[in-house]
Write a protein that holds these residues in place. Structure first.
Motif, PDB file in Angstrom:
ATOM      1  N   ILE A 157       0.844  -1.180   0.000  1.00  0.00           N
ATOM      2  CA  ILE A 157       0.000   0.000   0.000  1.00  0.00           C
ATOM      3  C   ILE A 157       0.888   1.242   0.000  1.00  0.00           C
ATOM      4  CG2 ILE A 157      -2.063  -0.998   1.057  1.00  0.00           C
ATOM      5  CD1 ILE A 157      -1.088  -0.041   3.771  1.00  0.00           C
ATOM      6  N   SER A 158       0.315   2.353  -0.453  1.00  0.00           N
ATOM      7  CA  SER A 158       0.986   3.645  -0.418  1.00  0.00           C
ATOM      8  C   SER A 158       0.090   4.620   0.332  1.00  0.00           C
ATOM      9  CB  SER A 158       1.258   4.143  -1.846  1.00  0.00           C
ATOM     10  OG  SER A 158       2.059   3.227  -2.571  1.00  0.00           O
ATOM     11  N   PHE A 159       0.610   5.812   0.606  1.00  0.00           N
ATOM     12  CA  PHE A 159      -0.126   6.778   1.418  1.00  0.00           C
ATOM     13  C   PHE A 159      -0.010   8.174   0.806  1.00  0.00           C
ATOM     14  CE2 PHE A 159       2.234   3.730   4.081  1.00  0.00           C
ATOM     15  CZ  PHE A 159       1.176   2.927   4.497  1.00  0.00           C
ATOM     16  N   ARG A 160      -1.108   8.901   0.847  1.00  0.00           N
ATOM     17  CA  ARG A 160      -1.129  10.291   0.370  1.00  0.00           C
ATOM     18  C   ARG A 160      -1.634  11.175   1.502  1.00  0.00           C
ATOM     19  NH1 ARG A 160      -4.855  13.737  -2.728  1.00  0.00           N
ATOM     20  NH2 ARG A 160      -3.719  14.943  -4.305  1.00  0.00           N
ATOM     21  N   TYR A 161      -0.951  12.286   1.709  1.00  0.00           N
ATOM     22  CA  TYR A 161      -1.331  13.193   2.795  1.00  0.00           C
ATOM     23  C   TYR A 161      -1.236  14.620   2.298  1.00  0.00           C
ATOM     24  CZ  TYR A 161      -1.465  15.366   7.423  1.00  0.00           C
ATOM     25  OH  TYR A 161      -1.810  16.137   8.517  1.00  0.00           O
ATOM     26  N   ARG A 162      -2.331  15.345   2.406  1.00  0.00           N
ATOM     27  CA  ARG A 162      -2.347  16.767   2.081  1.00  0.00           C
ATOM     28  C   ARG A 162      -2.070  17.542   3.362  1.00  0.00           C
ATOM     29  NH1 ARG A 162      -7.605  17.602  -1.928  1.00  0.00           N
ATOM     30  NH2 ARG A 162      -6.916  16.196  -3.604  1.00  0.00           N
ATOM     31  N   SER A 163      -0.867  18.041   3.461  1.00  0.00           N
ATOM     32  CA  SER A 163      -0.472  18.738   4.676  1.00  0.00           C
ATOM     33  C   SER A 163      -1.222  20.061   4.806  1.00  0.00           C
ATOM     34  CB  SER A 163       1.033  19.014   4.645  1.00  0.00           C
ATOM     35  OG  SER A 163       1.407  19.887   5.688  1.00  0.00           O
ATOM     36  N   PRO A 164      -1.612  20.421   6.024  1.00  0.00           N
ATOM     37  CA  PRO A 164      -2.224  21.740   6.226  1.00  0.00           C
ATOM     38  C   PRO A 164      -1.251  22.872   5.934  1.00  0.00           C
ATOM     39  CG  PRO A 164      -1.777  20.658   8.329  1.00  0.00           C
ATOM     40  CD  PRO A 164      -1.568  19.637   7.264  1.00  0.00           C
ATOM     41  N   HIS A 165       0.026  22.548   5.773  1.00  0.00           N
ATOM     42  CA  HIS A 165       1.029  23.553   5.448  1.00  0.00           C
ATOM     43  C   HIS A 165       1.164  23.761   3.943  1.00  0.00           C
ATOM     44  CE1 HIS A 165       2.345  23.812   9.632  1.00  0.00           C
ATOM     45  NE2 HIS A 165       2.199  22.500   9.666  1.00  0.00           N
ATOM     46  N   GLY A 166       0.371  23.010   3.143  1.00  0.00           N
ATOM     47  CA  GLY A 166       0.266  23.327   1.728  1.00  0.00           C
ATOM     48  C   GLY A 166       0.739  22.290   0.740  1.00  0.00           C
ATOM     49  N   LYS A 167       1.580  21.361   1.143  1.00  0.00           N
ATOM     50  CA  LYS A 167       2.125  20.391   0.204  1.00  0.00           C
ATOM     51  C   LYS A 167       1.422  19.038   0.321  1.00  0.00           C
ATOM     52  CE  LYS A 167       6.783  22.339  -0.219  1.00  0.00           C
ATOM     53  NZ  LYS A 167       8.235  22.065  -0.118  1.00  0.00           N
ATOM     54  N   THR A 168       1.481  18.286  -0.771  1.00  0.00           N
ATOM     55  CA  THR A 168       0.969  16.915  -0.788  1.00  0.00           C
ATOM     56  C   THR A 168       2.143  15.952  -0.736  1.00  0.00           C
ATOM     57  OG1 THR A 168      -1.043  17.485  -2.023  1.00  0.00           O
ATOM     58  CG2 THR A 168      -0.291  15.193  -2.131  1.00  0.00           C
ATOM     59  N   TYR A 169       2.124  15.066   0.263  1.00  0.00           N
ATOM     60  CA  TYR A 169       3.169  14.064   0.437  1.00  0.00           C
ATOM     61  C   TYR A 169       2.662  12.730  -0.101  1.00  0.00           C
ATOM     62  CZ  TYR A 169       4.277  17.472   4.168  1.00  0.00           C
ATOM     63  OH  TYR A 169       4.516  18.615   4.891  1.00  0.00           O
ATOM     64  N   LEU A 170       3.475  12.056  -0.904  1.00  0.00           N
ATOM     65  CA  LEU A 170       3.122  10.736  -1.424  1.00  0.00           C
ATOM     66  C   LEU A 170       4.182   9.738  -0.965  1.00  0.00           C
ATOM     67  CD1 LEU A 170       1.218   9.065  -3.211  1.00  0.00           C
ATOM     68  CD2 LEU A 170       2.717   9.607  -5.155  1.00  0.00           C
ATOM     69  N   PHE A 171       3.756   8.791  -0.115  1.00  0.00           N
ATOM     70  CA  PHE A 171       4.625   7.747   0.420  1.00  0.00           C
ATOM     71  C   PHE A 171       4.405   6.492  -0.431  1.00  0.00           C
ATOM     72  CE2 PHE A 171       3.472  10.658   3.816  1.00  0.00           C
ATOM     73  CZ  PHE A 171       4.666  10.912   4.466  1.00  0.00           C
ATOM     74  N   THR A 172       5.393   6.139  -1.247  1.00  0.00           N
ATOM     75  CA  THR A 172       5.201   5.087  -2.247  1.00  0.00           C
ATOM     76  C   THR A 172       5.664   3.705  -1.797  1.00  0.00           C
ATOM     77  OG1 THR A 172       7.354   5.565  -3.261  1.00  0.00           O
ATOM     78  CG2 THR A 172       5.430   6.752  -4.125  1.00  0.00           C
ATOM     79  N   GLY A 173       6.194   3.573  -0.581  1.00  0.00           N
ATOM     80  CA  GLY A 173       6.744   2.290  -0.179  1.00  0.00           C
ATOM     81  C   GLY A 173       7.847   1.875  -1.141  1.00  0.00           C
ATOM     82  N   ASP A 174       7.816   0.612  -1.586  1.00  0.00           N
ATOM     83  CA  ASP A 174       8.759   0.144  -2.597  1.00  0.00           C
ATOM     84  C   ASP A 174       8.090  -0.017  -3.958  1.00  0.00           C
ATOM     85  OD1 ASP A 174      10.714   0.090  -0.689  1.00  0.00           O
ATOM     86  OD2 ASP A 174      10.856  -2.097  -0.550  1.00  0.00           O
ATOM     87  N   THR A 175       6.901   0.550  -4.125  1.00  0.00           N
ATOM     88  CA  THR A 175       6.209   0.440  -5.406  1.00  0.00           C
ATOM     89  C   THR A 175       6.997   1.135  -6.504  1.00  0.00           C
ATOM     90  OG1 THR A 175       4.076   0.309  -4.279  1.00  0.00           O
ATOM     91  CG2 THR A 175       4.041   0.898  -6.604  1.00  0.00           C
ATOM     92  N   VAL A 176       7.550   2.294  -6.200  1.00  0.00           N
ATOM     93  CA  VAL A 176       8.480   2.979  -7.090  1.00  0.00           C
ATOM     94  C   VAL A 176       9.427   3.779  -6.199  1.00  0.00           C
ATOM     95  CG1 VAL A 176       6.856   4.891  -7.440  1.00  0.00           C
ATOM     96  CG2 VAL A 176       8.708   4.525  -9.085  1.00  0.00           C
ATOM     97  N   PHE A 177      10.722   3.767  -6.533  1.00  0.00           N
ATOM     98  CA  PHE A 177      11.702   4.338  -5.611  1.00  0.00           C
ATOM     99  C   PHE A 177      12.867   4.958  -6.379  1.00  0.00           C
ATOM    100  CE2 PHE A 177      12.466  -0.178  -6.240  1.00  0.00           C
ATOM    101  CZ  PHE A 177      13.817  -0.254  -6.560  1.00  0.00           C
ATOM    102  N   PRO A 178      13.526   5.970  -5.787  1.00  0.00           N
ATOM    103  CA  PRO A 178      14.681   6.582  -6.436  1.00  0.00           C
ATOM    104  C   PRO A 178      15.841   5.593  -6.554  1.00  0.00           C
ATOM    105  CG  PRO A 178      13.855   7.979  -4.665  1.00  0.00           C
ATOM    106  CD  PRO A 178      13.200   6.641  -4.519  1.00  0.00           C
ATOM    107  N   ASN A 179      16.516   5.683  -7.680  1.00  0.00           N
ATOM    108  CA  ASN A 179      17.703   4.870  -7.928  1.00  0.00           C
ATOM    109  C   ASN A 179      18.744   5.789  -8.553  1.00  0.00           C
ATOM    110  OD1 ASN A 179      19.668   3.045  -8.667  1.00  0.00           O
ATOM    111  ND2 ASN A 179      18.247   1.569  -9.569  1.00  0.00           N
TER     112      ASN A 179
END
Length: 219
Positions: free
Chosen positions: A127-149
């Motif tokens: 599963i992944s997670f999306r959070y709209r921060s009250p400070h204005g930005k949207t955070y997307l937590f992708t787990g290992d579904t897609v990751f920087p290399n």
């Protein structure tokens, strides 16, 4: 720990293989803090800083690779609960008791704004997670579904854990539409698993990953 945003903190870097590393992320909220992903043994400085920031109400795992003995250390120290998806319970449950099973649409008060995205493909229960921060930005937590290399991005089908390319492509298409300002993976290869993003750049990254995945699956 490093503060990334007014309500978002990154734990110290932890090696999880010859080339891969991981961070966990503390999301601070008035209703109770969330710890996303896992922490390893010996990260006492991180735990001390988390305590200073108000502790943890709920730890949420994206998939089984984030499980381990430290789950019980965190629970005992902060009297926190542990959550994962239904298909990851049997694997994570070998290390710690699961208090909350989450899925798309879960509305437990502890989640409070954290949107659960069903993104199988790396494992069957990822599963992944999306959070709209009250400070204005949207955070997307992708787990290992897609990751920087390093300077690119990667995906990995963990077939032994139920992963498959068709499901992963569907999950990537779901993530493509989330319009993140900050993408935070679990595992990563290179300097960091947290990357600032524009919607256009994110769409290009996902389209490239889908094309590479199709090439791999038909090879």
């Amino acid at each position: 720990m490093q503060q990334l945003e007014p309500d978002l903190w990154q734990t110290s870097r932890r090696s999880i293989g010859e080339t891969a590393s991981t961070h966990a992320y503390l999301l601070t909220k008035p209703s109770g803090n969330l710890l996303i992903y896992g922490i390893g043994d010996g990260q006492d400085d991180d735990l001390n800083e988390i305590e200073r920031l108000g502790g943890i109400q709920l730890q949420v795992l994206s998939h089984r690779d984030e499980s381990g003995p430290s789950l019980n250390v965190i629970r005992d120290r902060f009297n926190s609960r542990l959550a994962c998806s239904a298909l990851e319970v049997s694997a994570v449950g070998a290390d710690a008791e699961i208090d909350l099973v989450v899925e798309t649409g879960s509305d437990d008060p502890s989640l409070d704004g954290l949107e659960i995205l069903k993104t199988p493909g790396h494992t069957d229960g990822s599963i992944s997670f999306r959070y709209r921060s009250p400070h204005g930005k949207t955070y997307l937590f992708t787990g290992d579904t897609v990751f920087p290399n390093h300077d690119s991005w990667s995906v990995f089908v963990f077939e032994a854990a139920g992963g498959d390319a068709e499901s992963l492509e569907q999950s990537l298409n779901l993530l493509r539409d989330q319009e993140p300002d900050l993408v935070l993976s679990s595992a990563f290869v290179g300097e960091c698993g947290a990357v600032e993003m524009t919607s256009a750049d994110w769409a290009t990254i996902i389209d490239e990953r889908i094309e590479r995945l199709r090439q791999w699956s038909t090879a």
